[in-house]
Write a protein that holds these residues in place. Structure first.
Motif, PDB file in Angstrom:
ATOM      1  N   THR A   6       0.816  -1.214   0.000  1.00 41.82           N
ATOM      2  CA  THR A   6       0.000   0.000   0.000  1.00 41.82           C
ATOM      3  C   THR A   6       0.850   1.264   0.000  1.00 41.82           C
ATOM      4  O   THR A   6       0.338   2.351  -0.267  1.00 41.82           O
ATOM      5  CB  THR A   6      -0.948   0.012   1.216  1.00 41.82           C
ATOM      6  OG1 THR A   6      -0.190  -0.155   2.421  1.00 41.82           O
ATOM      7  CG2 THR A   6      -1.970  -1.104   1.110  1.00 41.82           C
ATOM      8  N   SER A   7       2.140   1.125   0.308  1.00 48.33           N
ATOM      9  CA  SER A   7       3.037   2.276   0.207  1.00 48.33           C
ATOM     10  C   SER A   7       3.400   2.557  -1.242  1.00 48.33           C
ATOM     11  O   SER A   7       3.541   3.714  -1.639  1.00 48.33           O
ATOM     12  CB  SER A   7       4.302   2.010   1.033  1.00 48.33           C
ATOM     13  OG  SER A   7       5.202   3.090   0.921  1.00 48.33           O
ATOM     14  N   TRP A   8       3.558   1.510  -2.040  1.00 47.70           N
ATOM     15  CA  TRP A   8       3.935   1.670  -3.444  1.00 47.70           C
ATOM     16  C   TRP A   8       2.735   1.860  -4.363  1.00 47.70           C
ATOM     17  O   TRP A   8       2.791   2.614  -5.332  1.00 47.70           O
ATOM     18  CB  TRP A   8       4.729   0.448  -3.911  1.00 47.70           C
ATOM     19  CG  TRP A   8       6.179   0.495  -3.558  1.00 47.70           C
ATOM     20  CD1 TRP A   8       6.786  -0.120  -2.509  1.00 47.70           C
ATOM     21  CD2 TRP A   8       7.220   1.207  -4.245  1.00 47.70           C
ATOM     22  NE1 TRP A   8       8.130   0.149  -2.500  1.00 47.70           N
ATOM     23  CE2 TRP A   8       8.429   0.963  -3.564  1.00 47.70           C
ATOM     24  CE3 TRP A   8       7.245   2.025  -5.376  1.00 47.70           C
ATOM     25  CZ2 TRP A   8       9.645   1.491  -3.962  1.00 47.70           C
ATOM     26  CZ3 TRP A   8       8.456   2.559  -5.789  1.00 47.70           C
ATOM     27  CH2 TRP A   8       9.641   2.291  -5.079  1.00 47.70           C
ATOM     28  N   PHE A   9       1.647   1.149  -4.083  1.00 49.05           N
ATOM     29  CA  PHE A   9       0.522   1.111  -5.012  1.00 49.05           C
ATOM     30  C   PHE A   9      -0.642   1.950  -4.504  1.00 49.05           C
ATOM     31  O   PHE A   9      -0.822   2.126  -3.293  1.00 49.05           O
ATOM     32  CB  PHE A   9       0.068  -0.333  -5.225  1.00 49.05           C
ATOM     33  CG  PHE A   9       1.100  -1.209  -5.874  1.00 49.05           C
ATOM     34  CD1 PHE A   9       1.160  -1.331  -7.251  1.00 49.05           C
ATOM     35  CD2 PHE A   9       2.023  -1.909  -5.108  1.00 49.05           C
ATOM     36  CE1 PHE A   9       2.110  -2.130  -7.852  1.00 49.05           C
ATOM     37  CE2 PHE A   9       2.976  -2.714  -5.698  1.00 49.05           C
ATOM     38  CZ  PHE A   9       3.022  -2.820  -7.082  1.00 49.05           C
ATOM     39  N   ASP A  10      -1.452   2.415  -5.439  1.00 46.02           N
ATOM     40  CA  ASP A  10      -2.596   3.260  -5.112  1.00 46.02           C
ATOM     41  C   ASP A  10      -3.674   2.413  -4.430  1.00 46.02           C
ATOM     42  O   ASP A  10      -4.290   1.555  -5.075  1.00 46.02           O
ATOM     43  CB  ASP A  10      -3.144   3.894  -6.402  1.00 46.02           C
ATOM     44  CG  ASP A  10      -4.209   4.944  -6.123  1.00 46.02           C
ATOM     45  OD1 ASP A  10      -4.741   4.964  -4.997  1.00 46.02           O
ATOM     46  OD2 ASP A  10      -4.497   5.742  -7.029  1.00 46.02           O
ATOM     47  N   PRO A  11      -3.941   2.630  -3.142  1.00 46.16           N
ATOM     48  CA  PRO A  11      -4.900   1.780  -2.422  1.00 46.16           C
ATOM     49  C   PRO A  11      -6.347   2.022  -2.818  1.00 46.16           C
ATOM     50  O   PRO A  11      -7.233   1.325  -2.328  1.00 46.16           O
ATOM     51  CB  PRO A  11      -4.650   2.142  -0.951  1.00 46.16           C
ATOM     52  CG  PRO A  11      -4.130   3.537  -0.994  1.00 46.16           C
ATOM     53  CD  PRO A  11      -3.324   3.630  -2.259  1.00 46.16           C
ATOM     54  N   ARG A  12      -6.591   3.005  -3.703  1.00 42.45           N
ATOM     55  CA  ARG A  12      -7.960   3.234  -4.150  1.00 42.45           C
ATOM     56  C   ARG A  12      -8.340   2.325  -5.311  1.00 42.45           C
ATOM     57  O   ARG A  12      -9.505   2.253  -5.680  1.00 42.45           O
ATOM     58  CB  ARG A  12      -8.127   4.697  -4.565  1.00 42.45           C
ATOM     59  CG  ARG A  12      -7.883   5.668  -3.417  1.00 42.45           C
ATOM     60  CD  ARG A  12      -7.905   7.099  -3.881  1.00 42.45           C
ATOM     61  NE  ARG A  12      -6.835   7.359  -4.856  1.00 42.45           N
ATOM     62  CZ  ARG A  12      -6.546   8.577  -5.334  1.00 42.45           C
ATOM     63  NH1 ARG A  12      -7.247   9.611  -4.918  1.00 42.45           N
ATOM     64  NH2 ARG A  12      -5.578   8.731  -6.204  1.00 42.45           N
ATOM     65  N   ARG A  13      -7.367   1.615  -5.890  1.00 44.77           N
ATOM     66  CA  ARG A  13      -7.649   0.712  -7.003  1.00 44.77           C
ATOM     67  C   ARG A  13      -8.247  -0.592  -6.470  1.00 44.77           C
ATOM     68  O   ARG A  13      -7.826  -1.108  -5.431  1.00 44.77           O
ATOM     69  CB  ARG A  13      -6.366   0.418  -7.779  1.00 44.77           C
ATOM     70  CG  ARG A  13      -5.670   1.661  -8.299  1.00 44.77           C
ATOM     71  CD  ARG A  13      -6.497   2.360  -9.344  1.00 44.77           C
ATOM     72  NE  ARG A  13      -5.854   3.595  -9.791  1.00 44.77           N
ATOM     73  CZ  ARG A  13      -6.364   4.394 -10.716  1.00 44.77           C
ATOM     74  NH1 ARG A  13      -7.515   4.096 -11.275  1.00 44.77           N
ATOM     75  NH2 ARG A  13      -5.728   5.503 -11.066  1.00 44.77           N
ATOM     76  N   ARG A  14      -9.201  -1.125  -7.230  1.00 42.47           N
ATOM     77  CA  ARG A  14      -9.910  -2.317  -6.756  1.00 42.47           C
ATOM     78  C   ARG A  14      -8.964  -3.502  -6.579  1.00 42.47           C
ATOM     79  O   ARG A  14      -9.125  -4.305  -5.660  1.00 42.47           O
ATOM     80  CB  ARG A  14     -11.024  -2.670  -7.745  1.00 42.47           C
ATOM     81  CG  ARG A  14     -12.186  -1.678  -7.724  1.00 42.47           C
ATOM     82  CD  ARG A  14     -13.283  -2.112  -8.672  1.00 42.47           C
ATOM     83  NE  ARG A  14     -14.399  -1.165  -8.652  1.00 42.47           N
ATOM     84  CZ  ARG A  14     -15.477  -1.270  -9.428  1.00 42.47           C
ATOM     85  NH1 ARG A  14     -15.576  -2.295 -10.282  1.00 42.47           N
ATOM     86  NH2 ARG A  14     -16.438  -0.378  -9.351  1.00 42.47           N
ATOM     87  N   LYS A  15      -8.003  -3.625  -7.465  1.00 42.64           N
ATOM     88  CA  LYS A  15      -7.080  -4.746  -7.369  1.00 42.64           C
ATOM     89  C   LYS A  15      -6.297  -4.677  -6.064  1.00 42.64           C
ATOM     90  O   LYS A  15      -6.129  -5.702  -5.374  1.00 42.64           O
ATOM     91  CB  LYS A  15      -6.134  -4.736  -8.559  1.00 42.64           C
ATOM     92  CG  LYS A  15      -5.199  -5.938  -8.631  1.00 42.64           C
ATOM     93  CD  LYS A  15      -4.394  -5.902  -9.915  1.00 42.64           C
ATOM     94  CE  LYS A  15      -3.543  -7.149 -10.078  1.00 42.64           C
ATOM     95  NZ  LYS A  15      -2.786  -7.146 -11.358  1.00 42.64           N
ATOM     96  N   ILE A  16      -5.826  -3.493  -5.720  1.00 38.66           N
ATOM     97  CA  ILE A  16      -5.068  -3.330  -4.474  1.00 38.66           C
ATOM     98  C   ILE A  16      -5.983  -3.543  -3.274  1.00 38.66           C
ATOM     99  O   ILE A  16      -5.597  -4.181  -2.284  1.00 38.66           O
ATOM    100  CB  ILE A  16      -4.405  -1.944  -4.429  1.00 38.66           C
ATOM    101  CG1 ILE A  16      -3.509  -1.751  -5.657  1.00 38.66           C
ATOM    102  CG2 ILE A  16      -3.605  -1.777  -3.146  1.00 38.66           C
ATOM    103  CD1 ILE A  16      -2.463  -2.825  -5.844  1.00 38.66           C
ATOM    104  N   GLN A  17      -7.204  -3.048  -3.350  1.00 34.51           N
ATOM    105  CA  GLN A  17      -8.143  -3.255  -2.254  1.00 34.51           C
ATOM    106  C   GLN A  17      -8.434  -4.737  -2.053  1.00 34.51           C
ATOM    107  O   GLN A  17      -8.524  -5.214  -0.914  1.00 34.51           O
ATOM    108  CB  GLN A  17      -9.441  -2.491  -2.544  1.00 34.51           C
ATOM    109  CG  GLN A  17      -9.287  -0.984  -2.467  1.00 34.51           C
ATOM    110  CD  GLN A  17     -10.545  -0.237  -2.867  1.00 34.51           C
ATOM    111  OE1 GLN A  17     -11.500  -0.833  -3.365  1.00 34.51           O
ATOM    112  NE2 GLN A  17     -10.543   1.064  -2.661  1.00 34.51           N
TER     113      GLN A  17
END
Length: 403
Positions: free
Chosen positions: A80-91
């Protein structure tokens, strides 16, 4: 990182308004509170046993059970530090990580008996599958090499984890100790491969100078919250005597002092120090290790609180004394490491405090657990007062990390 590539590369496009933890990450934190509470309860099963070997073995169990949970939390925070946590895949990945932590935590009472697979499988699936899911978003990015390495390195420790699940008891704990050590050491070395240079990023380094340091601060608060939870629940189950009431007061004040010692002053300016560090990779790794040490110290302290609340005037036991005094000492050692990151100096006050705790162990061998807890609290109070005296009539100290 400009090309979107069908929704792939934009996973890495963090914006300034998502540099702090979002509500989804805080949900993971709630699960970790439950998990750490489960570790404390599992250790208490053995540390109160009549067999001295079982009591001392419980300290090894604490590390074997806590480290995979903490490491899984750290790797989730790295994502979550590197990737956008608003994206569904990351969520989806974050929610799956939270569920994995929940399953592992629910298995803790029987992790060395009937539920070994429930502890191992979520850990292995998350560590091996998450990098594979993220690799398509990393074409041309330095993080790709790191994730490829982590996937290739899954095999060796996975075999050890599975071998541990196939046996039981002490043999399982031993194999799992080796496995989690391999996991963390390999990550520190950036998962080395023959004849290939190490990537310029690591499992500890952060894309944002704010997000991961703040997550580490929240990790400390999670551990401190767990100590309050453990003390409160244990006190509820005990007779409300003068001794147990005094033990609750000492436990609460000690937790407050741990919080105060952490945040003043290194904890307050940690994000600024990491952002200003000349070698952010080294600063990130040192910061992560310091927080892991402090969290283990706090969890050990929570075990000590439960011992004191259940046996405030009981006979002195060497392992109980080691927990009651060793937990704060381990926390202070981690705090010394953090001071080195933020101010590039050795904290003499904390060194003296650790030496005092070690020296106090000699006479406290003949004292009940409550007395040891009181002495530990006095030592922590001395550190907090020394910090306050150092800061008196001076402007707030600015971070001065190594360059």
């Amino acid at each position: 990182m400009g090309l979107r590539g069908g929704g792939r590369r934009d996973l890495l496009e963090r914006r300034e308004d998502v540099r702090q933890a979002n509500f989804l990450e805080l949900f993971v934190d709630l699960v970790l509170v439950f998990a750490l509470a489960g570790v404390v309860d599992r250790v208490m099963q053995d540390i109160s046993a009549g067999d001295p070997v079982v009591r001392w073995r419980s300290l090894a169990y604490l590390l074997v059970l806590a480290m995979p949970l903490i490491w899984l939390w750290i790797t989730t925070a790295h994502i979550t530090s590197w990737f956008d946590p608003r994206r569904r895949k990351i969520q989806g990945i974050v929610l799956a990580s939270a569920f994995g932590l929940l399953v592992m935590a629910s298995s803790l009472p029987y992790a060395f008996a009937s539920r070994g697979w429930a502890f191992v499988l979520p850990y292995l699936v998350l560590h091996c599958a998450r990098p594979l899911l993220l690799l398509p978003s990393l074409h041309g990015h330095a993080l790709r090499d790191l994730y490829v390495r982590s996937v290739l390195w899954c095999t060796a420790p996975a075999a050890i984890w599975i071998a541990g699940a196939l046996v039981g008891g002490v043999a399982r704990a031993t194999l799992w100790a080796v496995a989690v050590t391999v996991d963390i050491v390999a990550a520190q070395l950036r998962w080395p491969l023959p004849r290939r240079a190490r990537p310029p990023v690591s499992a500890w380094a952060m894309d944002s100078g704010h997000h991961l340091p703040e997550r580490y601060q929240q990790l400390l608060l999670i551990a401190l919250g767990e100590t309050v939870l453990a003390a409160g629940i244990t006190f509820t189950d005990q007779p409300a005597t003068a001794a147990t009431s005094a033990a609750l007061v000492v436990a609460y004040l000690s937790t407050v002092l741990l919080w105060r010692i952490y945040f003043y002053r290194s904890g307050q300016v940690l994000t600024e120090a990491v952002a200003a560090a000349g070698d952010r990779l080294a600063a990130g790794q040192a910061t992560g290790i310091a927080h892991v040490v402090m969290v283990i110290g706090i969890v050990t302290t929570a075990v000590g609180y439960e011992i004191v609340l259940e046996h405030p005037g009981g006979r002195p036991e060497p392992v109980w004394l080691a927990v009651v005094l060793g937990g704060p000492a381990l926390f202070l050692y981690g705090r010394i490491r953090l001071e080195r990151v933020v101010f590039n100096r050795l904290s003499i006050r904390r060194v003296v405090a650790i030496a005092t705790l070690a020296a106090a162990a000699v006479p406290l061998r003949l004292a009940p657990p409550l007395m040891a807890a009181v002495v530990a609290a006095i030592v922590l109070l001395g550190v907090a007062l020394a910090d306050a005296g150092h800061a008196a009539r001076r402007p707030p100290e600015r971070p001065s990390p190594a360059h």
